[in-house]
Scaffold this motif. Structure first.
Motif, PDB file in Angstrom:
ATOM      1  N   ILE A 260       3.068  12.811   0.861  1.00 11.84           N
ATOM      2  CA  ILE A 260       3.638  13.560  -0.265  1.00 11.84           C
ATOM      3  C   ILE A 260       2.771  13.392  -1.520  1.00 11.84           C
ATOM      4  O   ILE A 260       2.568  14.336  -2.288  1.00 11.84           O
ATOM      5  CB  ILE A 260       5.078  13.092  -0.545  1.00 11.84           C
ATOM      6  N   ALA A 261       2.257  12.169  -1.701  1.00 12.10           N
ATOM      7  CA  ALA A 261       1.437  11.891  -2.890  1.00 12.10           C
ATOM      8  C   ALA A 261       0.007  12.382  -2.753  1.00 12.10           C
ATOM      9  O   ALA A 261      -0.776  12.313  -3.710  1.00 12.10           O
ATOM     10  CB  ALA A 261       1.429  10.389  -3.157  1.00 12.10           C
ATOM     11  N   GLY A 262      -0.359  12.882  -1.549  1.00  6.37           N
ATOM     12  CA  GLY A 262      -1.713  13.343  -1.325  1.00  6.37           C
ATOM     13  C   GLY A 262      -2.726  12.222  -1.241  1.00  6.37           C
ATOM     14  O   GLY A 262      -3.911  12.413  -1.537  1.00  6.37           O
ATOM     15  N   ARG A 263      -2.259  11.033  -0.825  1.00 14.41           N
ATOM     16  CA  ARG A 263      -3.139   9.877  -0.719  1.00 14.41           C
ATOM     17  C   ARG A 263      -3.585   9.678   0.726  1.00 14.41           C
ATOM     18  O   ARG A 263      -2.802   9.840   1.653  1.00 14.41           O
ATOM     19  CB  ARG A 263      -2.429   8.616  -1.215  1.00 14.41           C
ATOM     20  N   LYS A 264      -4.833   9.309   0.898  1.00 11.11           N
ATOM     21  CA  LYS A 264      -5.364   9.050   2.232  1.00 11.11           C
ATOM     22  C   LYS A 264      -4.794   7.752   2.774  1.00 11.11           C
ATOM     23  O   LYS A 264      -4.692   6.752   2.045  1.00 11.11           O
ATOM     24  CB  LYS A 264      -6.893   8.980   2.182  1.00 11.11           C
ATOM     25  N   VAL A 265      -4.418   7.759   4.051  1.00  5.44           N
ATOM     26  CA  VAL A 265      -3.870   6.563   4.687  1.00  5.44           C
ATOM     27  C   VAL A 265      -5.013   5.620   5.056  1.00  5.44           C
ATOM     28  O   VAL A 265      -5.989   6.024   5.688  1.00  5.44           O
ATOM     29  CB  VAL A 265      -3.067   6.934   5.954  1.00  5.44           C
ATOM     30  N   ASP A 266      -4.888   4.372   4.616  1.00  2.63           N
ATOM     31  CA  ASP A 266      -5.848   3.338   5.004  1.00  2.63           C
ATOM     32  C   ASP A 266      -5.491   2.899   6.413  1.00  2.63           C
ATOM     33  O   ASP A 266      -4.513   2.177   6.620  1.00  2.63           O
ATOM     34  CB  ASP A 266      -5.754   2.170   4.018  1.00  2.63           C
ATOM     35  N   ARG A 267      -6.258   3.326   7.416  1.00  2.00           N
ATOM     36  CA  ARG A 267      -5.880   3.090   8.813  1.00  2.00           C
ATOM     37  C   ARG A 267      -5.890   1.607   9.164  1.00  2.00           C
ATOM     38  O   ARG A 267      -5.039   1.141   9.929  1.00  2.00           O
ATOM     39  CB  ARG A 267      -6.831   3.851   9.753  1.00  2.00           C
ATOM     40  N   ASP A 268      -6.830   0.855   8.618  1.00  2.03           N
ATOM     41  CA  ASP A 268      -6.870  -0.584   8.918  1.00  2.03           C
ATOM     42  C   ASP A 268      -5.600  -1.263   8.407  1.00  2.03           C
ATOM     43  O   ASP A 268      -5.000  -2.092   9.096  1.00  2.03           O
ATOM     44  CB  ASP A 268      -8.102  -1.234   8.287  1.00  2.03           C
ATOM     45  N   TRP A 269      -5.206  -0.905   7.176  1.00  6.59           N
ATOM     46  CA  TRP A 269      -3.982  -1.483   6.605  1.00  6.59           C
ATOM     47  C   TRP A 269      -2.753  -1.004   7.374  1.00  6.59           C
ATOM     48  O   TRP A 269      -1.843  -1.788   7.655  1.00  6.59           O
ATOM     49  CB  TRP A 269      -3.870  -1.111   5.132  1.00  6.59           C
TER      50      TRP A 269
END
Length: 258
Positions: free
Chosen positions: A125-134
């Motif tokens: 929703i915020a348009g933020r990329k997901v940090d896959r490692d986290w």
């Protein structure tokens, strides 16, 4: 902006949230009710804080004010270095989205999304990329790696709350607030979720504030704050379920006991 010291002169650890002389009143005149009465508190970073007290003591109100979900009548509130009292709605919404996570008694998962999609929804929703490692580290911490493709109806209550915990953690907020997060779970599922919250503090450096009435739940915290009549009347470090229960038994509703 520097947060004024909450009494005393000793050094303070890093503060994730703070309240100074906070009062919350409902109604006016003879019907006026003070839900919070001149509260000063610091919430330490990377620590697990539980808030307890009798029904009507102001514990949920304090959490809602610290989280920016409710306004204060008087006083000031900070989240990190940002004072949130007086912020415009748009800025406050953005701050809650970017810096605060929430876990509620009801899981609040969208039934049409699978577990993975529910976890990443706030960032989507915020348009933020997901940090896959986290993301993978969080999923491993809460133990739902084998359930990511399942929708909420295919998950048990405990598993749904694990997804809700992962959703709160995945956005890497500065602080997570939980309002009776194990209230709808049986004792075994509740213990699992509390264990995950404890691990998120110890292993991921998360800051958690949890309102609870359960001495066992409170025993997972580093610190317990006790409220009565809208005031913080006591606190306990490194609590056990037994010590919390004894303290609760000694409440007279008017403050400290002898």
């Amino acid at each position: 902006m520097t947060i004024p010291t909450a009494g005393g002169s000793g050094e303070r650890s890093a503060v994730a949230a703070a309240a100074r002389t906070v009062t919350k009143a409902y109604g006016s005149g003879e019907t006026k009710v003070l839900a919070l009465d001149c509260v000063d508190v610091d919430i330490a970073s990377s620590r697990f804080t539980a808030i307890m007290g009798p029904s009507g003591s102001g514990k949920s109100t304090l959490m809602h004010c610290l989280a920016g979900l409710d306004t204060v009548t008087e006083g000031r509130i900070w989240v990190g270095d940002t004072e949130i009292t007086g912020l415009k709605d748009k800025r406050l919404t953005q701050l809650r989205r970017d810096k605060i996570g929430f876990i509620f008694q009801s899981f609040n998962l969208l039934p049409t999304l699978n577990a993975a999609e529910n976890i990443t929804l706030p960032m989507d929703i915020a348009g933020r990329k997901v940090d896959r490692d986290w993301f993978e580290r969080v999923v491993e911490t809460v133990g739902i790696g084998g359930r990511l493709k399942h929708r909420p109806t295919q998950l048990s209550g405990g598993q749904q709350q694990r997804v809700a915990v992962a959703r709160a953690l995945a956005a890497r907020p500065e602080i997570i607030f939980g309002d009776e997060p194990t209230g709808n779970l049986d004792s075994r599922a509740g213990a699992e979720v509390l264990g995950f919250l404890r691990r998120s503090v110890d292993e991921l450096g998360q800051t958690i504030v949890m309102v609870t009435h359960d001495p066992v739940a409170a025993s997972y915290a580093d610190r317990v704050l006790y409220l009565a009549d809208g005031r913080i009347v006591d606190e306990m470090q490194n609590p056990t379920a037994e010590s919390v229960l004894e303290r609760m038994k000694s409440f007279d509703g008017r403050g400290r006991t002898s």
